[in-house]
Design a protein around this motif. Structure first.
Motif, short mmCIF file in Angstrom:
data_model
loop_
_atom_site.label_atom_id
_atom_site.label_comp_id
_atom_site.label_asym_id
_atom_site.label_seq_id
_atom_site.Cartn_x
_atom_site.Cartn_y
_atom_site.Cartn_z
N ALA A 2 37.85 69.51 27.73
CA ALA A 2 38.16 70.74 28.49
C ALA A 2 37.33 70.80 29.77
CB ALA A 2 37.89 71.97 27.62
N VAL A 3 36.07 70.38 29.70
CA VAL A 3 35.22 70.40 30.90
C VAL A 3 35.77 69.44 31.96
CG1 VAL A 3 32.92 69.85 31.79
CG2 VAL A 3 33.16 71.16 29.68
N GLY A 4 36.27 68.29 31.51
CA GLY A 4 36.90 67.36 32.45
C GLY A 4 38.09 67.98 33.14
N GLU A 5 38.89 68.69 32.38
CA GLU A 5 40.07 69.33 32.98
C GLU A 5 39.66 70.48 33.90
OE1 GLU A 5 43.50 68.40 32.64
OE2 GLU A 5 43.42 69.72 34.36
N ILE A 6 38.59 71.20 33.54
CA ILE A 6 38.12 72.31 34.39
C ILE A 6 37.65 71.78 35.74
CG2 ILE A 6 36.25 74.00 34.66
CD1 ILE A 6 36.52 74.48 31.57
N ILE A 7 36.85 70.71 35.77
CA ILE A 7 36.37 70.19 37.06
C ILE A 7 37.55 69.61 37.85
CG2 ILE A 7 35.70 67.89 36.21
CD1 ILE A 7 33.79 69.90 38.85
N ASP A 37 50.31 64.66 29.34
CA ASP A 37 49.05 64.91 30.05
C ASP A 37 47.97 64.05 29.41
OD1 ASP A 37 47.98 67.77 31.77
OD2 ASP A 37 46.63 66.17 31.20
N ASP A 38 47.10 63.45 30.23
CA ASP A 38 46.03 62.62 29.66
C ASP A 38 44.92 63.46 29.04
OD1 ASP A 38 45.60 63.34 32.36
OD2 ASP A 38 43.99 61.88 32.55
N PHE A 39 44.85 64.76 29.41
CA PHE A 39 43.83 65.63 28.83
C PHE A 39 44.42 66.38 27.64
CE2 PHE A 39 41.74 65.02 32.88
CZ PHE A 39 40.40 64.95 32.51
N ALA A 40 43.82 66.17 26.46
CA ALA A 40 44.27 66.88 25.25
C ALA A 40 44.19 68.39 25.46
CB ALA A 40 43.42 66.46 24.05
N THR A 41 43.20 68.82 26.23
CA THR A 41 43.04 70.25 26.51
C THR A 41 44.29 70.84 27.13
OG1 THR A 41 40.67 70.07 26.84
CG2 THR A 41 41.76 71.91 27.93
N MET A 42 44.81 70.16 28.14
CA MET A 42 45.96 70.70 28.84
C MET A 42 47.21 70.64 27.97
SD MET A 42 46.64 72.45 31.38
CE MET A 42 45.08 72.35 32.23
#
Lengths: 153, 124
Positions: free
Chosen positions: A87-92, B11-16
């Motif tokens: 999540a921090v990677g996506e936030i930045i 999306d490569d980010f699991a968060t998204m």
């Protein structure tokens, strides 16, 4: 480094956290950072190239990032984990994108790299340029976090 | 608006992917498949028919733009609505995506309302 460089990152940070995590944050007074030690427990960092080169980082206290990620996911997250780092990677990534859009409106074009994330108390933040490191502390209800902007100006 | 649509979220980010799935479920869409970049998205496309692709732009191995170009050039997939969701909204990016045949475009950070609005425009 003038306010025109810092302000897009302050605006972007506030907007990303308010839009994606419903977290209000207040920016404190920017200061020149002299060392590499992170003030937070988990840090996202991303490279910028274009008008000039550098890196930006966001480093969160455990309390603040757990609040942010819990709100983003709509469920309680109680410890730092791989999903918090993701999540921090996506936030930045989002902060970088939004700040670059604001800078583009003033004719300043930047591109960004794939973000990376480091965690652990007292870890180092390595900026890949020799420019001044400007730190902007923020406060939220859940805790604090700091943005670092290091560009070759 | 039909909620039985089969949606591929890339999306490569699991968060998204998680945030997008939560929003889609709030909107009533539950038939959701995930892929973590363009190449795995193509594998999922081969496995089953999809009614909508929602893809990030910046991903390793194959970007969302490259995925869009492959989708639009393949007779089996070319008519699938394609929503690009990305932090990249500089003018040149928008032009490239439009030229490649994107159905619509959402800029991060986004609200659930913004996603609902874009889906309404794409799939009615």
């Amino acid at each position: 480094m003038d306010a025109n460089v810092i302000n897009p990152f302050i605006h972007a940070t506030s907007n990303v956290l308010e839009t994606m995590a419903f977290v209000s944050c207040q920016a404190g007074t920017p200061y020149l950072k002299r060392d590499d030690r992170a003030t937070g427990d988990v840090t996202g960092i991303i490279g910028l190239t274009g008008e000039t080169n550098g890196t930006i980082a966001v480093t969160f206290d455990e309390g603040s990032i757990l609040r942010v990620v819990s709100n983003m996911f709509g469920e309680e997250i109680t410890e730092l984990s791989h999903e918090v780092s993701d999540a921090v990677g996506e936030i930045i990534n989002m902060i970088s994108g939004q700040a670059r859009r604001e800078m583009e409106e003033h004719g300043r074009i930047f591109h960004s790299s794939i973000p990376s994330v480091v965690s652990g108390r007292g870890h180092a933040i390595t900026h890949y340029s020799d420019g001044p490191k400007i730190a902007i502390p923020f406060t939220t209800d859940g805790g604090g976090f700091t943005i670092e902007v290091c560009l070759e100006y | 608006m039909s909620t039985s649509l089969k949606i591929l979220v890339v999306d490569d980010f699991a968060t998204m992917r998680r945030i997008m799935k939560n929003i889609l479920k709030q909107l009533g869409y539950t038939n959701i498949t995930e892929a973590d970049d363009g190449t795995t998205a193509l594998e999922e496309l081969k496995r089953g028919s999809f009614d909508l692709i929602i893809s990030d732009w910046n991903m390793p191995k194959m970007t969302g733009l490259d995925l869009l170009k492959v989708v639009r050039s393949d007779p089996d997939y070319k008519d699938i609505p394609f929503l690009m969701v990305t932090a990249e909204a500089q003018k040149q990016n928008v032009i490239e995506a439009v030229q490649a045949g994107v159905s619509n475009y959402v800029v991060k950070p986004f609200t659930a309302e913004a996603i609902a609005d874009k889906l309404g425009k794409i799939i009615g």
